[in-house]
Scaffold this motif. Structure first.
Motif, short mmCIF file in Angstrom:
data_model
loop_
_atom_site.label_atom_id
_atom_site.label_comp_id
_atom_site.label_asym_id
_atom_site.label_seq_id
_atom_site.Cartn_x
_atom_site.Cartn_y
_atom_site.Cartn_z
N THR A 1 0.98 -1.21 0.00
CA THR A 1 0.33 0.32 0.16
C THR A 1 0.92 0.77 -0.10
O THR A 1 1.49 0.75 0.81
N TYR B 1 4.98 0.01 -10.14
CA TYR B 1 3.36 0.24 -11.53
C TYR B 1 4.56 0.49 -12.44
O TYR B 1 5.39 0.64 -12.83
N THR C 1 1.32 -4.36 -10.54
CA THR C 1 0.10 -3.95 -9.83
C THR C 1 -0.39 -3.18 -11.46
O THR C 1 -0.02 -2.42 -11.39
N ASP D 1 -3.92 -3.90 -11.07
CA ASP D 1 -5.46 -2.70 -11.05
C ASP D 1 -5.90 -1.51 -10.51
O ASP D 1 -6.27 -1.65 -9.48
N TRP D 2 -5.10 -0.79 -10.61
CA TRP D 2 -5.28 0.38 -10.64
C TRP D 2 -5.65 1.51 -11.82
O TRP D 2 -4.29 1.79 -12.48
N GLY E 1 -4.13 -7.81 -9.97
CA GLY E 1 -5.21 -6.87 -10.40
C GLY E 1 -5.65 -7.87 -11.45
O GLY E 1 -6.96 -7.34 -12.55
N SER F 1 -7.83 -9.16 -7.99
CA SER F 1 -7.62 -8.36 -7.04
C SER F 1 -8.76 -7.44 -7.43
O SER F 1 -9.07 -7.26 -9.05
N HIS G 1 -8.08 -4.33 -6.88
CA HIS G 1 -7.29 -3.09 -6.10
C HIS G 1 -8.50 -2.64 -4.39
O HIS G 1 -8.31 -0.74 -4.14
N ASN H 1 -10.81 1.00 -7.76
CA ASN H 1 -10.39 0.88 -9.06
C ASN H 1 -11.93 1.19 -10.27
O ASN H 1 -12.23 2.11 -9.59
#
Length: 404
Positions: free
Chosen positions: A82, A131, A157, A159-160, A256, A277, A279, A283
């Protein structure tokens, strides 16, 4: 005699975090995107699942340990990465120490507030989260730094995406604590003196710098500066995922996945594991809960890669439900952040102990000797519960082979 700082549930950790933290800091932890439909479903979906307990023949001791990405962990609960953890001055280092003390792995965000070198020193079983930000050369330099620091694996990651609104409003978070911002923020801080005192003892103010995004010879960027770079970077394609996988020869987790067809694409890209996921509801709002998507994804690719899950874990029984439906382990986010806010490193250890105790007691009631013994026979899944995304009239999207 039990310590007065001890709490018996993750929900109690949340209550204590709310009491200790300034309102804007706390609201940043609990909010989801837009109306919060996905955030709510992540939680409520677990409530729809029921257990099928046994009443005799129980094992006197249960085994909670497992392996994730080739590494032993004492319980099937990992720390999800996080961003800037300003809920406590020690931030990610305190979390890493707590995870090490409880025998599990640490995920460090590239937007974290502590440098990777300090976090790996606190917990050698640390994964560095990436990212897709900047150029390939920028990303390669971050991988090189993670490798040199001793990270055991990478978490990519995906899923953002940018959330344009939150129905309850987003807290105002300054890029830097200038004198003007300190005056504006002072009523909140003064009404939460214990949080302020934690920082006063360190003789430094909370900030939003992200040292792991710094390039050699340049100042450490702020969270918002790094966030701006991420927003200006074209989103990655699957060819980019394959390229990134080729740059790292160790464990590689793709976080994600929510669709079966993309789980198969992840396998084709060569990842070691995927995390189902959304997020944590931050998301695209309206995405189903991750536990709803888990069974079909585990069925499709669980024999080819390790499948993990994050989103909505609040109890040890939630962990057991996820394992019974096909997850190797789960990742937690808000749960440990509340523990961190409530009582620093000890609070994170407390959260992990709460989950461990819940897993153990659920295994006992189910008559299972080990987390590896769990199966779908242990849970009752109501009709219509599972969300099978990425299938089109019996054939998976993108022309991929359907599973029957």
């Amino acid at each position: 005699m039990m310590s007065t700082t001890w709490f018996e549930s993750v929900i109690e950790a949340q209550r204590r975090a709310k009491k200790r933290l300034p309102g804007s800091v706390y609201s940043a932890l609990i909010a989801g995107s837009e109306k919060g439909l996905t955030l709510a479903d992540n939680l409520s979906a677990f409530e729809e699942l029921r257990f099928a307990p046994r009443t005799a023949g129980h094992a006197p001791e249960r085994q909670l340990g497992t392996t994730v990405l080739g590494r032993d962990v004492a319980l099937p609960v990992l720390i999800s990465p996080t961003g800037v953890q300003a809920v406590h001055p020690d931030g990610e280092v305190a979390v890493a120490r707590a995870a090490a003390a409880r025998g599990t792995s640490m995920g460090l965000s590239s937007f974290g507030s502590k440098p990777i070198e300090e976090v790996v020193a606190a917990n050698p079983n640390t994964y560095f989260q990436i990212y897709w930000t900047g150029t390939r050369d920028d990303i390669r330099r971050r991988l090189d730094r993670a490798r040199a620091a001793g990270a055991v694996g990478i978490i990519l990651t995906l899923d953002w995406s940018f959330s344009h609104s939150r129905d309850w409003g987003s807290p105002r978070i300054p890029e830097k604590l200038t004198v003007k911002e300190m005056l504006r923020f002072s009523p909140e801080a003064l009404t939460h003196p214990r949080w302020l005192l934690d920082y006063a003892r360190t003789r430094r103010l909370p900030d939003l710098s992200v040292p792991n995004m710094a390039e050699p010879g340049t100042p450490i960027p702020t969270f918002f500066g790094a966030y701006g770079q991420w927003m200006q970077t074209p989103p990655p394609a699957w060819d980019d995922v394959r390229w990134l996988r080729a740059q790292w020869d160790g464990p590689f987790l793709l976080k994600g996945i929510i669709r079966v067809d993309e789980a198969r694409r992840a396998v084709d890209a060569g990842v070691s594991a995927i995390s189902v996921s959304n997020h944590g509801g931050n998301n695209l709002d309206g995405t189903p809960a991750t536990i709803r998507a888990l069974p079909s994804i585990a069925d499709a690719v669980g024999d080819q890669v390790e499948v993990l899950l994050d989103g909505g874990i609040r109890r040890g029984s939630d962990v057991v439900k996820a394992l019974a439906l096909g997850a190797r382990a789960v990742l937690i986010g808000r749960a440990y952040l509340w523990g961190l806010a409530a009582n620093g490193q000890a609070g994170v250890e407390n959260v992990l102990d709460v989950l461990r105790n819940g897993i153990d007691s659920t295994l006992l009631a189910l008559g299972r000797r080990s987390v590896q013994d769990l199966s779908r026979d242990d849970v009752i899944v109501p009709a219509g519960f599972t969300a099978e995304l990425g299938r089109v009239q019996g054939q998976e999207a993108d022309g991929l082979t359907p599973q029957h």
